[in-house]
Write an enzyme that holds these catalytic residues in place. Structure first.
Site, mmCIF file in Angstrom:
data_model
loop_
_atom_site.group_PDB
_atom_site.id
_atom_site.type_symbol
_atom_site.label_atom_id
_atom_site.label_comp_id
_atom_site.label_asym_id
_atom_site.label_seq_id
_atom_site.Cartn_x
_atom_site.Cartn_y
_atom_site.Cartn_z
ATOM 1 C CG ASP A 139 -2.083 0.977 1.059
ATOM 2 O OD1 ASP A 139 -3.239 0.532 0.937
ATOM 3 O OD2 ASP A 139 -1.826 2.203 1.057
ATOM 4 C CB ILE A 140 0.828 4.215 -2.202
ATOM 5 C CG1 ILE A 140 1.917 5.104 -2.764
ATOM 6 C CG2 ILE A 140 -0.442 4.980 -1.930
ATOM 7 C CD1 ILE A 140 1.582 5.666 -4.139
ATOM 8 N N GLY A 178 -15.674 3.018 3.937
ATOM 9 C CA GLY A 178 -14.441 3.767 3.691
ATOM 10 C C GLY A 178 -13.715 3.361 2.423
ATOM 11 C CD GLN A 179 -14.954 -0.228 -2.493
ATOM 12 O OE1 GLN A 179 -16.084 -0.483 -2.071
ATOM 13 N NE2 GLN A 179 -14.428 -0.824 -3.544
ATOM 14 C CG HIS A 206 -8.731 -2.760 -2.501
ATOM 15 N ND1 HIS A 206 -9.708 -2.065 -3.189
ATOM 16 C CD2 HIS A 206 -8.510 -2.067 -1.356
ATOM 17 C CE1 HIS A 206 -10.051 -0.999 -2.487
ATOM 18 N NE2 HIS A 206 -9.346 -0.978 -1.363
ATOM 19 C CG HIS A 246 -6.881 -2.632 2.996
ATOM 20 N ND1 HIS A 246 -6.077 -1.523 2.850
ATOM 21 C CD2 HIS A 246 -8.074 -2.308 2.430
ATOM 22 C CE1 HIS A 246 -6.757 -0.568 2.223
ATOM 23 N NE2 HIS A 246 -7.975 -1.017 1.969
HETATM 24 P P1 AMP Z 1 -9.721 1.686 0.238
HETATM 25 O O1 AMP Z 1 -9.758 3.031 0.908
HETATM 26 O O2 AMP Z 1 -10.116 0.552 1.103
HETATM 27 O O3 AMP Z 1 -10.451 1.728 -1.086
HETATM 28 O O4 AMP Z 1 -8.189 1.412 -0.054
HETATM 29 C C1 AMP Z 1 -7.487 1.950 -1.129
HETATM 30 C C2 AMP Z 1 -6.044 1.810 -0.776
HETATM 31 O O5 AMP Z 1 -5.283 1.917 -1.956
HETATM 32 C C3 AMP Z 1 -5.529 2.878 0.189
HETATM 33 O O6 AMP Z 1 -4.995 2.243 1.353
HETATM 34 C C4 AMP Z 1 -4.456 3.594 -0.629
HETATM 35 O O7 AMP Z 1 -3.358 3.989 0.164
HETATM 36 C C5 AMP Z 1 -4.075 2.536 -1.635
HETATM 37 N N1 AMP Z 1 -3.522 3.044 -2.881
HETATM 38 C C6 AMP Z 1 -4.038 4.014 -3.684
HETATM 39 N N2 AMP Z 1 -3.255 4.182 -4.763
HETATM 40 C C7 AMP Z 1 -2.237 3.300 -4.654
HETATM 41 C C8 AMP Z 1 -1.097 2.995 -5.458
HETATM 42 N N3 AMP Z 1 -0.838 3.635 -6.616
HETATM 43 N N4 AMP Z 1 -0.245 2.035 -5.029
HETATM 44 C C9 AMP Z 1 -0.482 1.385 -3.867
HETATM 45 N N5 AMP Z 1 -1.545 1.622 -3.077
HETATM 46 C C10 AMP Z 1 -2.409 2.575 -3.456
#
Ligand code: AMP
Ligand code: ZN
Length: 114
Positions: free
Chosen positions: A30-31, A93-94, A100, A102
């Site tokens: 995760d970024i 919180g999506q 995906h 986590h």
């Molecule tokens: P959610 O809020 O459950 O939809 O999670 C989306 C997740 O994607 C968040 O934890 C972000 O930090 C992660 N995210 C968004 N863009 C990227 C990216 N380019 N590379 C890795 N993680 C990302």
């Protein structure tokens, strides 16, 4: 399909810290990590969220489970434990509308979530 960041990552069009890839799934860090270990397991197919899974995706959840077990062992968080989260919809919180999982670990995580 809308322009989708996880489709771009899964398609290799966007650089990422890749941990795993096969024909069905990718896993990458995760970024914006919320724990010492925080990675995402993502189907290559664009599935918007958990309720959108269908019988045609029957092999997906067992595959996700196998990747989670493999990577949590590889990253050394299998012993102390970890959490798997699927945020769904606005209240969940999506923020990315591509299914995906986590996986968070490396510290004791609080409960309940905020
Ligand atoms: P959610 O809020 O459950 O939809 O999670 C989306 C997740 O994607 C968040 O934890 C972000 O930090 C992660 N995210 C968004 N863009 C990227 C990216 N380019 N590379 C890795 N993680 C990302
Ligand atoms: Zn997508």
């Amino acid at each position: 399909m809308p322009d989708c960041i996880f489709c771009r990552i899964a398609g290799g069009e966007m650089p990422t810290d890749l941990l795993f890839e096969d024909d069905q799934l990718v896993a990458f860090k995760d970024i914006n990590p919320q724990a010492p270990v925080h990675f995402l397991v993502v189907p290559k197919k664009h599935i918007p969220d958990l309720p959108a899974l269908t019988a045609a995706d029957a092999s997906l959840l067992p595959a996700v489970q196998r990747v989670i077990v493999k990577l949590t062992r590889q990253l050394g968080i299998d012993g102390d434990g970890f959490r798997v989260v699927v945020n769904t919809g606005a209240h969940g919180g999506q923020t990315v509308s591509h299914l995906h999982f986590h996986v968070l670990g490396g510290r004791a995580l609080g409960w309940p979530p905020g």
